[in-house]
Design a protein around this motif. Structure first.
Motif, PDB file in Angstrom:
ATOM      1  N   GLU A  28      60.635  38.262 -31.142  1.00 30.90           N
ATOM      2  CA  GLU A  28      61.337  38.757 -29.957  1.00 30.90           C
ATOM      3  C   GLU A  28      62.009  40.109 -30.243  1.00 30.90           C
ATOM      4  O   GLU A  28      61.957  41.047 -29.427  1.00 30.90           O
ATOM      5  CB  GLU A  28      62.382  37.734 -29.511  1.00 30.90           C
ATOM      6  CG  GLU A  28      61.787  36.430 -28.979  1.00 30.90           C
ATOM      7  CD  GLU A  28      62.851  35.401 -28.677  1.00 30.90           C
ATOM      8  OE1 GLU A  28      64.047  35.688 -28.949  1.00 30.90           O
ATOM      9  OE2 GLU A  28      62.505  34.298 -28.198  1.00 30.90           O
ATOM     10  N   GLU A  87      61.165  42.317 -32.592  1.00 35.42           N
ATOM     11  CA  GLU A  87      60.135  43.351 -32.794  1.00 35.42           C
ATOM     12  C   GLU A  87      59.570  43.824 -31.452  1.00 35.42           C
ATOM     13  O   GLU A  87      59.326  45.025 -31.257  1.00 35.42           O
ATOM     14  CB  GLU A  87      59.026  42.799 -33.683  1.00 35.42           C
ATOM     15  CG  GLU A  87      59.457  42.626 -35.146  1.00 35.42           C
ATOM     16  CD  GLU A  87      58.370  41.994 -35.993  1.00 35.42           C
ATOM     17  OE1 GLU A  87      57.418  41.423 -35.390  1.00 35.42           O
ATOM     18  OE2 GLU A  87      58.463  42.048 -37.237  1.00 35.42           O
ATOM     19  N   ASP A  88      59.378  42.909 -30.518  1.00 35.08           N
ATOM     20  CA  ASP A  88      58.907  43.308 -29.191  1.00 35.08           C
ATOM     21  C   ASP A  88      59.950  44.175 -28.475  1.00 35.08           C
ATOM     22  O   ASP A  88      59.610  45.177 -27.808  1.00 35.08           O
ATOM     23  CB  ASP A  88      58.593  42.076 -28.340  1.00 35.08           C
ATOM     24  CG  ASP A  88      57.394  41.298 -28.877  1.00 35.08           C
ATOM     25  OD1 ASP A  88      56.612  41.889 -29.645  1.00 35.08           O
ATOM     26  OD2 ASP A  88      57.260  40.092 -28.542  1.00 35.08           O
ATOM     27  N   GLU A  89      61.217  43.801 -28.642  1.00 40.17           N
ATOM     28  CA  GLU A  89      62.294  44.588 -28.010  1.00 40.17           C
ATOM     29  C   GLU A  89      62.385  45.971 -28.628  1.00 40.17           C
ATOM     30  O   GLU A  89      62.587  46.986 -27.919  1.00 40.17           O
ATOM     31  CB  GLU A  89      63.612  43.838 -28.158  1.00 40.17           C
ATOM     32  CG  GLU A  89      64.781  44.521 -27.432  1.00 40.17           C
ATOM     33  CD  GLU A  89      66.075  43.736 -27.574  1.00 40.17           C
ATOM     34  OE1 GLU A  89      67.125  44.256 -27.135  1.00 40.17           O
ATOM     35  OE2 GLU A  89      66.036  42.604 -28.137  1.00 40.17           O
ATOM     36  N   THR A 103      59.939  47.699 -30.003  1.00 41.39           N
ATOM     37  CA  THR A 103      58.776  48.470 -29.535  1.00 41.39           C
ATOM     38  C   THR A 103      59.024  49.024 -28.128  1.00 41.39           C
ATOM     39  O   THR A 103      58.686  50.186 -27.833  1.00 41.39           O
ATOM     40  CB  THR A 103      57.534  47.582 -29.546  1.00 41.39           C
ATOM     41  OG1 THR A 103      57.318  47.076 -30.873  1.00 41.39           O
ATOM     42  CG2 THR A 103      56.310  48.360 -29.107  1.00 41.39           C
ATOM     43  N   SER A 104      59.591  48.214 -27.285  1.00 47.77           N
ATOM     44  CA  SER A 104      59.857  48.689 -25.912  1.00 47.77           C
ATOM     45  C   SER A 104      60.924  49.779 -25.883  1.00 47.77           C
ATOM     46  O   SER A 104      60.871  50.708 -25.062  1.00 47.77           O
ATOM     47  CB  SER A 104      60.288  47.499 -25.035  1.00 47.77           C
ATOM     48  OG  SER A 104      61.486  46.917 -25.520  1.00 47.77           O
ATOM     49  N   LEU A 105      61.916  49.691 -26.788  1.00 51.10           N
ATOM     50  CA  LEU A 105      62.946  50.738 -26.841  1.00 51.10           C
ATOM     51  C   LEU A 105      62.350  52.065 -27.299  1.00 51.10           C
ATOM     52  O   LEU A 105      62.751  53.153 -26.819  1.00 51.10           O
ATOM     53  CB  LEU A 105      64.076  50.313 -27.788  1.00 51.10           C
ATOM     54  CG  LEU A 105      65.077  49.264 -27.246  1.00 51.10           C
ATOM     55  CD1 LEU A 105      66.071  48.877 -28.328  1.00 51.10           C
ATOM     56  CD2 LEU A 105      65.819  49.820 -26.022  1.00 51.10           C
ATOM     57  N   LYS A 106      61.435  52.016 -28.254  1.00 47.95           N
ATOM     58  CA  LYS A 106      60.852  53.258 -28.758  1.00 47.95           C
ATOM     59  C   LYS A 106      59.992  53.959 -27.699  1.00 47.95           C
ATOM     60  O   LYS A 106      59.823  55.177 -27.741  1.00 47.95           O
ATOM     61  CB  LYS A 106      60.004  52.961 -29.996  1.00 47.95           C
ATOM     62  CG  LYS A 106      60.819  52.595 -31.216  1.00 47.95           C
ATOM     63  CD  LYS A 106      59.909  52.338 -32.414  1.00 47.95           C
ATOM     64  CE  LYS A 106      60.727  52.028 -33.657  1.00 47.95           C
ATOM     65  NZ  LYS A 106      59.871  51.777 -34.832  1.00 47.95           N
ATOM     66  N   SER A 107      59.446  53.212 -26.792  1.00 47.04           N
ATOM     67  CA  SER A 107      58.557  53.818 -25.799  1.00 47.04           C
ATOM     68  C   SER A 107      59.271  54.260 -24.519  1.00 47.04           C
ATOM     69  O   SER A 107      58.651  54.862 -23.644  1.00 47.04           O
ATOM     70  CB  SER A 107      57.446  52.808 -25.428  1.00 47.04           C
ATOM     71  OG  SER A 107      58.033  51.626 -24.881  1.00 47.04           O
ATOM     72  N   CYS A 108      60.515  53.915 -24.394  1.00 48.81           N
ATOM     73  CA  CYS A 108      61.241  54.278 -23.168  1.00 48.81           C
ATOM     74  C   CYS A 108      62.014  55.580 -23.369  1.00 48.81           C
ATOM     75  O   CYS A 108      62.322  55.977 -24.492  1.00 48.81           O
ATOM     76  CB  CYS A 108      62.161  53.144 -22.739  1.00 48.81           C
ATOM     77  SG  CYS A 108      63.579  52.884 -23.840  1.00 48.81           S
ATOM     78  N   GLU A 109      62.319  56.272 -22.278  1.00 51.57           N
ATOM     79  CA  GLU A 109      63.103  57.502 -22.274  1.00 51.57           C
ATOM     80  C   GLU A 109      64.387  57.279 -21.476  1.00 51.57           C
ATOM     81  O   GLU A 109      64.358  56.587 -20.429  1.00 51.57           O
ATOM     82  CB  GLU A 109      62.297  58.633 -21.638  1.00 51.57           C
ATOM     83  CG  GLU A 109      61.071  59.051 -22.422  1.00 51.57           C
ATOM     84  CD  GLU A 109      61.404  59.717 -23.733  1.00 51.57           C
ATOM     85  OE1 GLU A 109      62.549  60.198 -23.863  1.00 51.57           O
ATOM     86  OE2 GLU A 109      60.553  59.747 -24.640  1.00 51.57           O
ATOM     87  N   GLU A 146      68.384  50.887 -31.356  1.00 52.15           N
ATOM     88  CA  GLU A 146      67.273  50.702 -32.295  1.00 52.15           C
ATOM     89  C   GLU A 146      67.782  50.367 -33.701  1.00 52.15           C
ATOM     90  O   GLU A 146      67.233  49.500 -34.393  1.00 52.15           O
ATOM     91  CB  GLU A 146      66.409  51.949 -32.330  1.00 52.15           C
ATOM     92  CG  GLU A 146      65.636  52.205 -31.059  1.00 52.15           C
ATOM     93  CD  GLU A 146      64.779  53.457 -31.159  1.00 52.15           C
ATOM     94  OE1 GLU A 146      64.659  53.985 -32.288  1.00 52.15           O
ATOM     95  OE2 GLU A 146      64.213  53.876 -30.123  1.00 52.15           O
TER      96      GLU A 146
END
Length: 423
Positions: free
Chosen positions: A190, A192-194, A196-202, A209
């Motif tokens: 959970e 790691e998925d969170e 990944t989503s933080l790194k892709s958002c602006e 992180e």
């Protein structure tokens, strides 16, 4: 003054100790009553206890009382018929005390009936077969002499290192690690998925992180601290010793069912064999029983057919002895088995067959038997079979013969044949 109140619940066997004490106290009377009851019971009635009647004079409790003491001389006025030492006869018909019947009436109008005591099936059989044993049994160490053999018996949590079960221990370790890490792995996925989503958002959220990364590292550190194997996981092979009989015994029951054996004689023979069968099953664990019925031909049968079959015919006793000899040679080698036999007959046999029976016993059976008993059930004079067997009684210590004339002789003869030898 202190008072103690016992509030413990009474168990269902609360009177067992008193019951056993009562049986020990009146053992002789109970044994006599049990011996009498044997003759009254049916040959099929082996699953019930017995009602034992004890005279009231035998169950009186001892008591201390004040004695008269000293020496006293008494003069009773009006006596002109008796002097000291005379015996006074009992008045006929109770002397007017409590009626004219034949019962044991009390002079004061009160009394006690005889005491009736009911014993269970186990108590009945214990008393019935007390002091009985298979003759010559100790000589061959059959009775309760066992050897022990080691067998695998599952696993245990403690043991010596050489008995460690590696596969079972690894299975326990895998199960423990799975149980301890399952929740952490789920939480790690959970996070790691969170991340990944933080790194892709602006715009970027470096603080969040960093926090998630630290939490991920902490969970991974916790998972690394779970030991691969723990003392809790260890399983050891368990071994137990099981008893195996070191030697064995077989009892041959040979019964004459020829036409000369009337129903009353057969009933006596069956009663004797029922006693023998109950005695063997009650006392010993490693004794087999072989049933043989014979008239002109002998046949090995099961227990039910032995006691209830109606087959009959002429009489050739040697057929049963030959069959016994064949069975012993085929199934019961004498170096491994102890051979016993009990033969019941009315003594009627072909004249030329009785010497053949004596020869079979002398040459084939008695040398290999621990004990051979012959029971002749008859009221008339003995015939050739008895006279031939009498010659064996003086030659062989392991041969015994008895005569049963009526039902009441069964148990006394049985006790004589199987009386325990006291050293």
């Amino acid at each position: 003054m202190a008072q103690f109140i016992d509030r413990r619940l009474n168990g269902k066997n609360k009177s067992t100790v008193n019951r056993q004490r009562f049986i020990r106290r009146h053992k002789q009377k109970i044994k006599e009553a049990v011996s009498d009851a044997v003759n009254r019971r049916s040959i099929t009635d082996t699953d019930n206890g017995e009602d034992i009647t004890l005279p009231k004079s035998d169950i009186t409790e001892p008591a201390f009382h004040q004695g008269q003491g000293g020496h006293r001389e008494r003069v009773h006025p009006g006596n002109d018929q008796f002097i000291r030492g005379d015996k006074i006869e009992r008045p006929p018909g109770g002397g007017g005390q409590g009626g004219s019947g034949d019962g044991d009436a009390s002079p004061d109008g009160e009394g006690q009936d005889e005491f009736i005591f009911q014993i269970s099936k186990d108590e009945y059989l214990d008393i019935l077969f007390e002091d009985l044993a298979l003759p010559n049994l100790k000589k061959n160490q059959v009775n309760r002499i066992t050897e022990w053999k080691t067998h695998r018996a599952g696993y245990q949590t403690a043991g010596i290192p050489s008995n460690i079960a590696v596969v079972r221990s690894l299975q326990q370790s895998l199960a423990r690690r799975t149980a301890m890490s399952a929740g952490k792995k789920r939480k790690l996925r959970e996070l790691e998925d969170e991340l990944t989503s933080l790194k892709s958002c602006e715009p970027a959220k470096p603080l969040q992180e960093k926090s998630i990364k630290e939490e991920i590292e902490e969970i991974r550190a916790q998972m690394r601290r779970v030991p691969f194997i723990d003392t809790f996981d260890l399983r050891f092979k368990n071994y137990e010793k099981r008893p195996i009989p070191s030697s064995q015994a077989v009892m041959f029951c040979l019964m004459d069912v020829s036409g000369s054996m009337d129903q009353a004689t057969k009933d006596i023979a069956k009663r004797f064999y029922v006693l023998l069968y109950m005695f063997l099953n009650r006392t010993y664990e490693n004794v087999e029983v072989v049933f043989i019925r014979h008239h002109t031909q002998a046949k090995e049968v099961d227990e039910h057919e032995f006691f209830y079959s109606q087959e009959t015919g002429g009489t050739i006793v040697s057929s049963a002895l030959k069959l016994m000899d064949e069975i012993v040679k085929e199934r019961y080698p004498t170096n491994q088995w102890n051979i016993y036999a009990a033969q019941a007959s009315d003594g009627d046999n072909w004249a030329d067959d009785s010497p053949r029976c004596k020869k079979l016993l002398t040459e084939a059976l008695l040398p290999i038997c621990q004990y051979y008993s012959y029971i002749e059930i008859t009221r008339r004079s003995h015939q050739t079979l008895w006279h031939e067997y009498e010659k064996l009684e003086s030659q062989f210590d392991n041969f015994a013969m008895k005569n049963i004339r009526a039902v009441e002789d069964i148990f006394p003869v049985f006790r004589e044949l199987f009386q325990k030898e006291h050293s």
